[in-house]
Design an enzyme around this catalytic site. Structure first.
Site, PDB file in Angstrom:
ATOM      1  N   GLY A   1      -4.213 -10.235 -14.981  1.00  0.00           N
ATOM      2  CA  GLY A   1      -4.194 -10.085 -16.642  1.00  0.00           C
ATOM      3  C   GLY A   1      -4.823 -11.443 -17.083  1.00  0.00           C
ATOM      4  O   GLY A   1      -5.962 -11.928 -16.425  1.00  0.00           O
ATOM      5  N   ASP A  53       0.149  -6.935  -7.979  1.00  0.00           N
ATOM      6  CA  ASP A  53      -0.018  -6.416  -9.070  1.00  0.00           C
ATOM      7  C   ASP A  53       0.030  -4.934  -9.153  1.00  0.00           C
ATOM      8  O   ASP A  53      -0.518  -4.167  -8.089  1.00  0.00           O
ATOM      9  CB  ASP A  53      -1.386  -7.146  -9.809  1.00  0.00           C
ATOM     10  CG  ASP A  53      -1.540  -6.939 -11.381  1.00  0.00           C
ATOM     11  OD1 ASP A  53      -1.511  -7.924 -11.851  1.00  0.00           O
ATOM     12  OD2 ASP A  53      -1.129  -5.765 -11.878  1.00  0.00           O
ATOM     13  N   TYR A  59      11.232  -8.832 -25.170  1.00  0.00           N
ATOM     14  CA  TYR A  59      10.058  -9.759 -24.338  1.00  0.00           C
ATOM     15  C   TYR A  59      10.971 -11.200 -24.146  1.00  0.00           C
ATOM     16  O   TYR A  59      11.193 -11.756 -23.225  1.00  0.00           O
ATOM     17  CB  TYR A  59       8.908 -10.062 -24.860  1.00  0.00           C
ATOM     18  CG  TYR A  59       7.955 -10.922 -24.332  1.00  0.00           C
ATOM     19  CD1 TYR A  59       7.567 -10.820 -23.040  1.00  0.00           C
ATOM     20  CD2 TYR A  59       7.473 -12.118 -24.963  1.00  0.00           C
ATOM     21  CE1 TYR A  59       6.585 -11.800 -22.413  1.00  0.00           C
ATOM     22  CE2 TYR A  59       6.625 -12.927 -24.694  1.00  0.00           C
ATOM     23  CZ  TYR A  59       6.210 -12.828 -23.155  1.00  0.00           C
ATOM     24  OH  TYR A  59       5.025 -13.777 -22.778  1.00  0.00           O
TER      25      TYR A  59
HETATM   26  N1  NAD Z   1      -1.213 -14.882 -22.368  1.00  0.00           N
HETATM   27  C1  NAD Z   1      -0.238 -15.651 -23.415  1.00  0.00           C
HETATM   28  O1  NAD Z   1      -0.492 -15.841 -24.545  1.00  0.00           O
HETATM   29  C2  NAD Z   1       1.019 -15.780 -22.673  1.00  0.00           C
HETATM   30  C3  NAD Z   1       1.873 -16.774 -23.266  1.00  0.00           C
HETATM   31  C4  NAD Z   1       3.019 -17.183 -23.209  1.00  0.00           C
HETATM   32  C5  NAD Z   1       3.480 -16.540 -21.637  1.00  0.00           C
HETATM   33  N2  NAD Z   1       2.834 -15.779 -21.096  1.00  0.00           N
HETATM   34  C6  NAD Z   1       3.313 -15.495 -19.772  1.00  0.00           C
HETATM   35  O2  NAD Z   1       2.229 -15.419 -18.802  1.00  0.00           O
HETATM   36  C7  NAD Z   1       2.235 -14.328 -17.896  1.00  0.00           C
HETATM   37  C8  NAD Z   1       1.045 -13.746 -17.776  1.00  0.00           C
HETATM   38  O3  NAD Z   1       0.434 -13.265 -19.024  1.00  0.00           O
HETATM   39  P1  NAD Z   1      -0.938 -12.743 -19.110  1.00  0.00           P
HETATM   40  O4  NAD Z   1      -1.215 -13.009 -20.626  1.00  0.00           O
HETATM   41  O5  NAD Z   1      -1.774 -12.939 -18.190  1.00  0.00           O
HETATM   42  O6  NAD Z   1      -0.493 -11.253 -19.232  1.00  0.00           O
HETATM   43  P2  NAD Z   1      -1.279  -9.794 -18.990  1.00  0.00           P
HETATM   44  O7  NAD Z   1      -0.560  -8.846 -19.923  1.00  0.00           O
HETATM   45  O8  NAD Z   1      -2.644 -10.122 -19.521  1.00  0.00           O
HETATM   46  O9  NAD Z   1      -1.101  -9.468 -17.574  1.00  0.00           O
HETATM   47  C9  NAD Z   1      -0.093  -8.959 -16.956  1.00  0.00           C
HETATM   48  C10 NAD Z   1      -0.241  -8.729 -15.571  1.00  0.00           C
HETATM   49  O10 NAD Z   1       1.078  -8.275 -14.798  1.00  0.00           O
HETATM   50  C11 NAD Z   1       0.663  -7.097 -14.371  1.00  0.00           C
HETATM   51  N3  NAD Z   1       1.999  -6.161 -14.588  1.00  0.00           N
HETATM   52  C12 NAD Z   1       2.527  -5.440 -15.460  1.00  0.00           C
HETATM   53  N4  NAD Z   1       3.563  -4.797 -15.190  1.00  0.00           N
HETATM   54  C13 NAD Z   1       3.801  -4.983 -13.658  1.00  0.00           C
HETATM   55  C14 NAD Z   1       4.652  -4.566 -12.740  1.00  0.00           C
HETATM   56  N5  NAD Z   1       5.643  -3.548 -13.039  1.00  0.00           N
HETATM   57  N6  NAD Z   1       4.320  -4.855 -11.555  1.00  0.00           N
HETATM   58  C15 NAD Z   1       3.469  -5.719 -11.098  1.00  0.00           C
HETATM   59  N7  NAD Z   1       2.461  -6.189 -12.093  1.00  0.00           N
HETATM   60  C16 NAD Z   1       2.693  -5.965 -13.279  1.00  0.00           C
HETATM   61  C17 NAD Z   1      -0.366  -6.282 -15.014  1.00  0.00           C
HETATM   62  O11 NAD Z   1      -1.084  -5.330 -14.239  1.00  0.00           O
HETATM   63  C18 NAD Z   1      -1.261  -7.505 -15.383  1.00  0.00           C
HETATM   64  O12 NAD Z   1      -2.309  -7.595 -14.357  1.00  0.00           O
HETATM   65  C19 NAD Z   1       3.306 -13.500 -18.407  1.00  0.00           C
HETATM   66  O13 NAD Z   1       4.578 -13.704 -17.628  1.00  0.00           O
HETATM   67  C20 NAD Z   1       3.429 -13.711 -19.829  1.00  0.00           C
HETATM   68  O14 NAD Z   1       4.748 -13.714 -20.395  1.00  0.00           O
HETATM   69  C21 NAD Z   1       1.399 -15.536 -21.375  1.00  0.00           C
END
Ligand code: NAD
Length: 320
Positions: A10, A31, A138
């Site tokens: 992601g 992933d 969430y």
């Molecule tokens: N991007 C932000 O603004 C932000 C802010 C706060 C916290 N976070 C945290 O950082 C982490 C990553 O965020 P991101 O923005 O890269 O998220 P994203 O949604 O871009 O990516 C999430 C990834 O998790 C994978 N995924 C989803 N369900 C899955 C499953 N059942 N099994 C295996 N893989 C699975 C998806 O394929 C994807 O590659 C998350 O835990 C999110 O809560 C992100």
């Protein structure tokens, strides 16, 4: 060091994987998504579901990492559409990662928490130790994940640490977060010349530019344990209004048409989050200091997004 990154397909993983490789680490990914084109050579990509315990245990056993960066999750706006699945992926998935870390003697699990753990009515700046009453599934799963990790630390001696990220902005794919409007202002504004944000111009939440976010992960994961007074830290960089972000885009992208039409569901989530965070514990314990404010981020990101758009064309699904 061998590092396993869950959910590396992601927004964060796209930038984290090259950074880990450049620091000389041996990197594996777990992933649900297939290996993407952008995944650097040398990264072992294991495809599997974080909410299936046996698959998680097998992956951790076979990768035998020293450290896990646990990113896999369903984010805020996407999670509200599938709350039961979100519980299963975010919370059971985290439990399986922690349990696998215990079973296979992983030294550290790094947790990516979020400002979505907070609920409405908190007086800014909002510190680490305030009542946590999130309004989204969430947020509920992230509060519970923080507590579960702390349980594994106190009962089983696992080194568990992490940050509460603000909304993150990079030249990458938005992942279904409620903070995505900021990134879309840049990306759609530059690609299509226009974007209608799903919030009011006055909406204000904390944001961070990805290079700062990645540095925070590396610095906290490498900080001496004795220096840490807690497991999970607020980190902050900037808190612009949506209007201020639009103005920053307009200054750098002449003629762009940015408008606002508040979507009640996503607006309610945004309004439940704090406008400003207090991250003084992170600054004191492990020297956290952000580098990018809104102007510095905008100056840096515009040429990067322009380069991506030019290299990948206008095709639907271009990786920006
Ligand atoms: N991007 C932000 O603004 C932000 C802010 C706060 C916290 N976070 C945290 O950082 C982490 C990553 O965020 P991101 O923005 O890269 O998220 P994203 O949604 O871009 O990516 C999430 C990834 O998790 C994978 N995924 C989803 N369900 C899955 C499953 N059942 N099994 C295996 N893989 C699975 C998806 O394929 C994807 O590659 C998350 O835990 C999110 O809560 C992100």
């Amino acid at each position: 060091m061998k590092i396993l990154v869950t959910g590396a397909g992601g927004q964060i993983g796209t930038d984290l994987l090259p950074m880990l490789l450049s620091r000389g680490h041996d990197v594996a990914v777990y992933d649900l998504a297939p290996r993407p084109d952008w995944c650097p050579a040398g990264v072992e990509w294991m495809r599997g579901d974080i909410s299936v315990s046996a698959e998680v245990f097998d992956a951790v056993k076979s990768a035998a990492p020293d450290r896990i960066f646990h990113l896999a999750a369903i984010l805020s706006a996407a999670g509200e559409a599938v709350p039961h699945r979100t519980w299963h992926v975010n919370l059971d998935g985290t439990r399986y990662v922690l349990e696998a870390a215990r079973l296979f003697e992983v030294q550290q699990v790094f947790y990516t928490s979020t400002i979505a753990v907070f609920g409405p009515g908190l007086e800014p700046p909002v510190g680490d130790d305030v009542p946590l009453h999130p309004t989204t599934m969430y947020g509920v799963t992230k509060v519970a994940g923080e507590l579960l990790g702390e349980y594994y630390e106190s009962v089983f001696g696992l080194d568990f640490r992490g940050v509460r990220f603000p909304g993150l902005i990079n030249a990458g794919i938005p992942g279904g977060g409620t903070s995505d409007y900021a990134l879309y202002m840049f990306v759609d504004g530059m690609r299509d010349g226009a974007y209608e944000a799903f919030c009011t111009p006055e909406s204000r939440i904390p944001f961070m530019y990805m290079p700062d976010a990645l540095r925070a992960m590396i610095e906290l994961s490498e900080a001496p344990k004795e220096a840490l007074t807690r497991s999970i830290y607020n980190i902050a960089a900037m808190s612009p209004t949506a209007q201020e972000i639009a103005d920053a885009v307009r200054e750098r992208v002449p003629g762009v048409n940015l408008t606002f039409k508040s979507d009640p569901k996503r607006q309610a989530i945004l309004d439940s989050w704090p406008a400003v965070l207090d991250d003084s514990n992170a600054r004191r314990d492990w020297g956290w200091k952000h580098e990018f404010d809104l102007a510095a981020m905008s100056d840096d990101i515009v040429p990067k997004i322009r380069e991506l758009i030019e290299s990948q064309g206008q095709a639907e699904g271009a990786h920006v």
